[in-house]
Design a protein around this motif. Sequence first.
Motif, short mmCIF file in Angstrom:
data_model
loop_
_atom_site.label_atom_id
_atom_site.label_comp_id
_atom_site.label_asym_id
_atom_site.label_seq_id
_atom_site.Cartn_x
_atom_site.Cartn_y
_atom_site.Cartn_z
N TYR A 175 0.85 -1.19 0.00
CA TYR A 175 0.00 0.00 0.00
C TYR A 175 0.88 1.24 0.00
N GLN A 176 1.69 1.35 -1.04
CA GLN A 176 2.68 2.41 -1.11
C GLN A 176 2.16 3.62 -1.88
N SER A 177 2.76 4.77 -1.59
CA SER A 177 2.46 6.03 -2.26
C SER A 177 3.74 6.51 -2.95
N PRO A 178 3.58 7.28 -4.04
CA PRO A 178 2.36 7.88 -4.62
C PRO A 178 1.68 6.94 -5.60
N ASP A 208 -12.42 24.94 -3.23
CA ASP A 208 -13.23 23.72 -3.20
C ASP A 208 -12.47 22.67 -2.39
N LYS A 209 -13.04 22.25 -1.27
CA LYS A 209 -12.35 21.36 -0.34
C LYS A 209 -12.69 19.88 -0.55
N HIS A 210 -13.17 19.51 -1.72
CA HIS A 210 -13.42 18.10 -2.01
C HIS A 210 -12.11 17.41 -2.39
N TYR A 211 -12.06 16.11 -2.20
CA TYR A 211 -10.80 15.39 -2.29
C TYR A 211 -11.02 13.92 -2.67
N TYR A 212 -9.92 13.28 -3.04
CA TYR A 212 -9.85 11.83 -3.20
C TYR A 212 -9.22 11.27 -1.92
N ARG A 213 -9.68 10.08 -1.53
CA ARG A 213 -9.15 9.45 -0.32
C ARG A 213 -8.71 8.02 -0.62
N PHE A 214 -7.54 7.65 -0.07
CA PHE A 214 -7.06 6.28 -0.19
C PHE A 214 -6.05 6.01 0.91
N SER A 215 -5.75 4.75 1.12
CA SER A 215 -4.73 4.35 2.09
C SER A 215 -3.40 4.21 1.39
N GLU A 247 3.50 2.38 6.00
CA GLU A 247 2.14 2.26 5.49
C GLU A 247 1.12 2.59 6.58
N GLY A 248 -0.16 2.57 6.18
CA GLY A 248 -1.23 2.91 7.12
C GLY A 248 -1.48 4.40 7.21
N ILE A 249 -1.06 5.15 6.21
CA ILE A 249 -1.25 6.60 6.18
C ILE A 249 -2.51 6.92 5.39
N ILE A 250 -3.39 7.73 5.94
CA ILE A 250 -4.55 8.23 5.20
C ILE A 250 -4.08 9.32 4.24
N TRP A 251 -4.45 9.19 2.98
CA TRP A 251 -4.13 10.21 1.99
C TRP A 251 -5.40 10.89 1.51
N LEU A 252 -5.38 12.21 1.55
CA LEU A 252 -6.45 13.04 0.99
C LEU A 252 -5.80 13.94 -0.05
N ASN A 259 12.48 15.73 -6.69
CA ASN A 259 12.38 14.95 -5.45
C ASN A 259 11.05 14.20 -5.39
N SER A 260 10.79 13.44 -6.44
CA SER A 260 9.53 12.72 -6.55
C SER A 260 9.77 11.22 -6.66
N ARG A 261 9.13 10.47 -5.79
CA ARG A 261 9.20 9.01 -5.87
C ARG A 261 8.33 8.53 -7.04
N PRO A 262 8.75 7.52 -7.77
CA PRO A 262 7.92 7.00 -8.87
C PRO A 262 6.58 6.45 -8.37
N LEU A 263 5.63 6.35 -9.30
CA LEU A 263 4.32 5.81 -8.98
C LEU A 263 4.44 4.37 -8.48
N GLN A 264 3.54 4.01 -7.56
CA GLN A 264 3.52 2.69 -6.97
C GLN A 264 2.25 1.93 -7.37
N PRO A 265 2.29 0.59 -7.42
CA PRO A 265 1.11 -0.17 -7.79
C PRO A 265 -0.02 -0.03 -6.78
N LEU A 266 -1.25 -0.09 -7.27
CA LEU A 266 -2.42 0.01 -6.38
C LEU A 266 -2.62 -1.26 -5.55
N HIS A 267 -2.33 -2.42 -6.13
CA HIS A 267 -2.56 -3.70 -5.45
C HIS A 267 -4.00 -3.81 -4.95
N GLY A 268 -4.95 -3.41 -5.79
CA GLY A 268 -6.36 -3.58 -5.45
C GLY A 268 -6.95 -2.55 -4.53
N ARG A 269 -6.18 -1.53 -4.19
CA ARG A 269 -6.72 -0.49 -3.29
C ARG A 269 -7.87 0.28 -3.94
N GLN A 270 -8.79 0.72 -3.11
CA GLN A 270 -9.93 1.50 -3.58
C GLN A 270 -9.69 2.97 -3.31
#
Length: 244
Positions: free
Chosen positions: A51-54, A184-191, A201-206, A230-241
């Motif tokens: 469950y890695q970011s980004p 506009d304070k709407h957002y996407y949310r994921f772990s 891991e276990g960080i809430i991302w908004l 200073n950007s980490r490459p994209l990480q796989p979703l592994h089924g995250r919603q």
Amino acid sequence: MQKITAVLLSLPLAWITSVLAENHWSYKGDTAPEHWGNLNAQWFFCNQGQYQSPIDIRDPVTGNLPPLNLYLSSPAGSITHNGHTIHITVEEGNSVALDRQHWQLKQFHFHAPSENYINGQRFPLEVHFVHANSKDEGMVVAVMLVAGQANPALEMVLNALPQRQHHSAALPPNVSFASLFPQDKHYYRFSGSLTTPPCTEGIIWLVMKQPVEASQMQLSRITQALRNANSRPLQPLHGRQITE
């Protein structure tokens, strides 16, 4: 969500640790992101986590998430370039209301270009506002910046930034964070995770849906101040919603 321990996972200390061990990891060469998990046994999440970011935010599920409630009342503390990012510590009193609790803002920092993508789009700059609750659990609010009108808060940050790395300076007491957040304070949310070692891991991302404007000159200045991407490459979703 897993608890953040005092030794490795304390969010306010994550970037201080980076200063003390600046040569232990980087964004290029033998200490680049693909090697982080091999540099320190305690950084195993960096190459073994699920469950890695980004991430690239695509196909979110409708969850009717309420707009974010921000409470910004205290001034910033100090600013430094710690060798990895421009880092701003924050005084107590700034928080976000989420999940029936308040998350205290501890620090914020910059990534150029953005680490997260939205529908395949990358942005010139991304700000990470790092929060923790009373249980030392972590939450990051991410804001994308695009070229447009000059941003007052970013201008004060740039003007206060010391010329030398690892030197700190106080920010003016009248710095307001408000212009670093969209109307506009709407957002996407994921772990997800921290995007730097130890990649906890276990960080809430908004991730805020609406970007914030900054002038092209400001974006160029901060990119130049960072010296290297200073950007980490994209990480796989592994089924995250992803929820919106």
